[in-house]
Design a protein around this motif. Structure first.
Motif, mmCIF file in Angstrom:
data_model
loop_
_atom_site.group_PDB
_atom_site.id
_atom_site.type_symbol
_atom_site.label_atom_id
_atom_site.label_comp_id
_atom_site.label_asym_id
_atom_site.label_seq_id
_atom_site.Cartn_x
_atom_site.Cartn_y
_atom_site.Cartn_z
ATOM 1 N N LEU A 13 0.824 -1.208 0.000
ATOM 2 C CA LEU A 13 0.000 0.000 0.000
ATOM 3 C C LEU A 13 0.861 1.261 0.000
ATOM 4 C CD1 LEU A 13 -2.777 -1.069 2.533
ATOM 5 C CD2 LEU A 13 -2.998 -0.858 0.046
ATOM 6 N N LEU A 14 1.997 1.180 0.674
ATOM 7 C CA LEU A 14 2.904 2.327 0.722
ATOM 8 C C LEU A 14 3.409 2.679 -0.674
ATOM 9 C CD1 LEU A 14 4.282 4.307 2.643
ATOM 10 C CD2 LEU A 14 6.129 2.644 2.935
ATOM 11 N N GLY A 15 3.591 1.677 -1.538
ATOM 12 C CA GLY A 15 4.025 1.939 -2.908
ATOM 13 C C GLY A 15 3.042 2.824 -3.645
ATOM 14 N N TRP A 16 1.742 2.574 -3.484
ATOM 15 C CA TRP A 16 0.736 3.421 -4.119
ATOM 16 C C TRP A 16 0.801 4.834 -3.571
ATOM 17 C CZ3 TRP A 16 -1.096 1.242 -8.257
ATOM 18 C CH2 TRP A 16 -1.280 -0.140 -8.303
ATOM 19 N N MET A 264 13.157 8.521 2.467
ATOM 20 C CA MET A 264 14.037 7.370 2.309
ATOM 21 C C MET A 264 13.506 6.175 3.088
ATOM 22 S SD MET A 264 16.687 5.981 0.994
ATOM 23 C CE MET A 264 17.746 7.287 0.381
ATOM 24 N N LEU A 265 13.018 6.415 4.308
ATOM 25 C CA LEU A 265 12.465 5.330 5.107
ATOM 26 C C LEU A 265 11.262 4.704 4.412
ATOM 27 C CD1 LEU A 265 12.288 3.641 7.677
ATOM 28 C CD2 LEU A 265 10.961 5.492 8.723
ATOM 29 N N ALA A 266 10.373 5.545 3.883
ATOM 30 C CA ALA A 266 9.181 5.032 3.203
ATOM 31 C C ALA A 266 9.562 4.207 1.982
ATOM 32 C CB ALA A 266 8.281 6.196 2.805
ATOM 33 N N VAL A 267 10.525 4.690 1.210
ATOM 34 C CA VAL A 267 10.955 3.960 0.009
ATOM 35 C C VAL A 267 11.609 2.633 0.391
ATOM 36 C CG1 VAL A 267 12.559 3.995 -1.944
ATOM 37 C CG2 VAL A 267 11.185 6.008 -1.423
ATOM 38 N N LEU A 268 12.441 2.648 1.424
ATOM 39 C CA LEU A 268 13.092 1.414 1.855
ATOM 40 C C LEU A 268 12.080 0.375 2.322
ATOM 41 C CD1 LEU A 268 16.220 2.803 3.756
ATOM 42 C CD2 LEU A 268 16.176 1.620 1.552
ATOM 43 N N LEU A 269 11.018 0.819 2.995
ATOM 44 C CA LEU A 269 9.971 -0.111 3.417
ATOM 45 C C LEU A 269 9.288 -0.740 2.210
ATOM 46 C CD1 LEU A 269 8.372 1.800 6.422
ATOM 47 C CD2 LEU A 269 9.621 -0.364 6.518
#
Length: 360
Positions: A13-16, A264-269
């Motif tokens: 979901l974070l990817g969206w 960066m944290l969101a992308v890494l997740l």
């Protein structure tokens, strides 16, 4: 639903969410009659200028001048540019402390006359209305306006760049006043450019666009960024797989530290969820070590969920549809380039187009 499944679902979901702000360069009309200088740094670009310069000549808005700064090319860059109607100049020999692109553009600006400066990479290919929309956006928003081109791929190895193209957009905010700049296509007024110190202020920066954006923000000037789907495209690294790897490693090594921590944290997740999905299906089929559900069906569904997500998220970024179906392959490429970038950071230098540059 167990903890592992919930964790991966959250990452999916974070990817969206990370791609909600991929804003396209807005429509707009130029006010008045601004004079515009288009500046193109070019080093060994005989293969790209025959695409770019005719595209500039076909624009709905005609610039005052088009200047190609030949950065000591070893091919026919200068003669091709002149044959296609551009003004051609060559800067003095590259001094210590400067990168080739910043040195070329520094001298190109000094030789130009326009009130508005447009910087275009030699491998870009703008649609007829692009320049008018870019200049109109700069007039309306002020400061620095940039556009990340649509990534056109032609050879199979180029498809491996899918994660670099997508993550580069996921990792930053976009839109009006976002504070981020993309180097392939940028526009600014000469007054604002002079106010921040121009390319001399980022002389030694390999990814000068990031640092140029910082200068505008520090000077209290807006920095806006958009995607260019349908308006401008480029084919990155047509010179082969090795050029592509070295190019992305260069950008990784110099720009990663500039990404805001929360992004960066969101992308890494999200990437960790993608890596997990890439592992789980073959692991369930081959009996490899696996946390969570070991049966094939849920891991197949997880794999398909990420494949469909990649196809959907990248259709405005580049033509990567088929590689998204076998995304473990670009995942491995991404990891390999990441390791190379770490090595370059520790070494402190990277080679690009026959020159050595510092990564800090």
């Amino acid at each position: 639903m167990d903890f592992v499944a919930i964790s991966v679902l959250v990452r999916w979901l974070l990817g969206w969410a990370l791609c909600l702000r991929l804003y396209r360069l807005p429509e707009g009309k130029i006010k008045g009659n601004p004079t515009v200088s288009v500046l193109i740094p070019a080093r060994d670009e005989e293969g790209t200028l025959p695409n770019l310069l005719p595209a500039i000549n076909s624009q709905t808005f005609t610039p005052l001048e088009v200047i190609v700064i030949d950065d000591h090319s070893s091919d026919r860059t200068a003669s091709i540019a002149a044959d296609l109607g551009a003004k051609v100049m060559q800067p003095p020999s590259l001094p210590d402390g400067w990168c080739g692109k910043t040195w070329a553009l520094h001298h190109g600006v000094k030789a130009s006359k326009g009130e508005i400066l447009v910087f275009l990479d030699a491998d870009t290919e703008p649609a007829p209305e692009f320049l008018e929309r870019l200049v109109a956006a700069q007039e309306q928003l002020g400061g620095l306006v940039s556009v990340q081109p649509f990534h056109r791929t032609e050879q199979a190895y180029e498809q491996l760049s899918v994660l670099f193209s997508l993550v580069g957009l996921m990792a930053v905010p976009m839109g009006p006043g976002c504070g981020v700049a993309f180097g392939p296509a940028m526009a600014t007024s000469r007054a604002d450019y002079d106010k921040v110190g121009g390319h001399e202020a980022v002389a030694g920066k390999v990814v000068e666009d990031w640092f140029m954006g910082h200068l505008y923000v520090e000077a209290g000037l807006p920095v806006s960024a958009y995607i260019g789907d349908g308006l401008i495209e480029y084919r990155m690294y047509p010179g082969g797989f090795n050029d592509m790897v070295m190019g992305f490693a260069k950008n990784f090594a110099t720009a990663a530290g500039e990404v805001r921590a929360i992004w960066m944290l969101a992308v890494l997740l999200w990437i960790s969820g993608l890596f997990w999905a890439a592992w789980c299906l073959p692991a369930s089929l081959l009996g490899w070590p696996l946390m969570g559900q070991p049966s094939v069906l849920p891991n197949l569904l997880l794999y398909l969920a990420f494949a469909v997500q990649l196809i959907t998220l990248t259709w405005r970024v580049g033509n990567f549809a088929w590689i998204c179906l076998v995304f473990p392959i670009p995942v491995l490429c991404f990891l390999g380039v990441f390791v190379l970038a770490v090595f370059n950071l520790k070494r402190g230098t990277i080679e690009w187009k026959g020159r050595q540059f510092q990564t800090y």
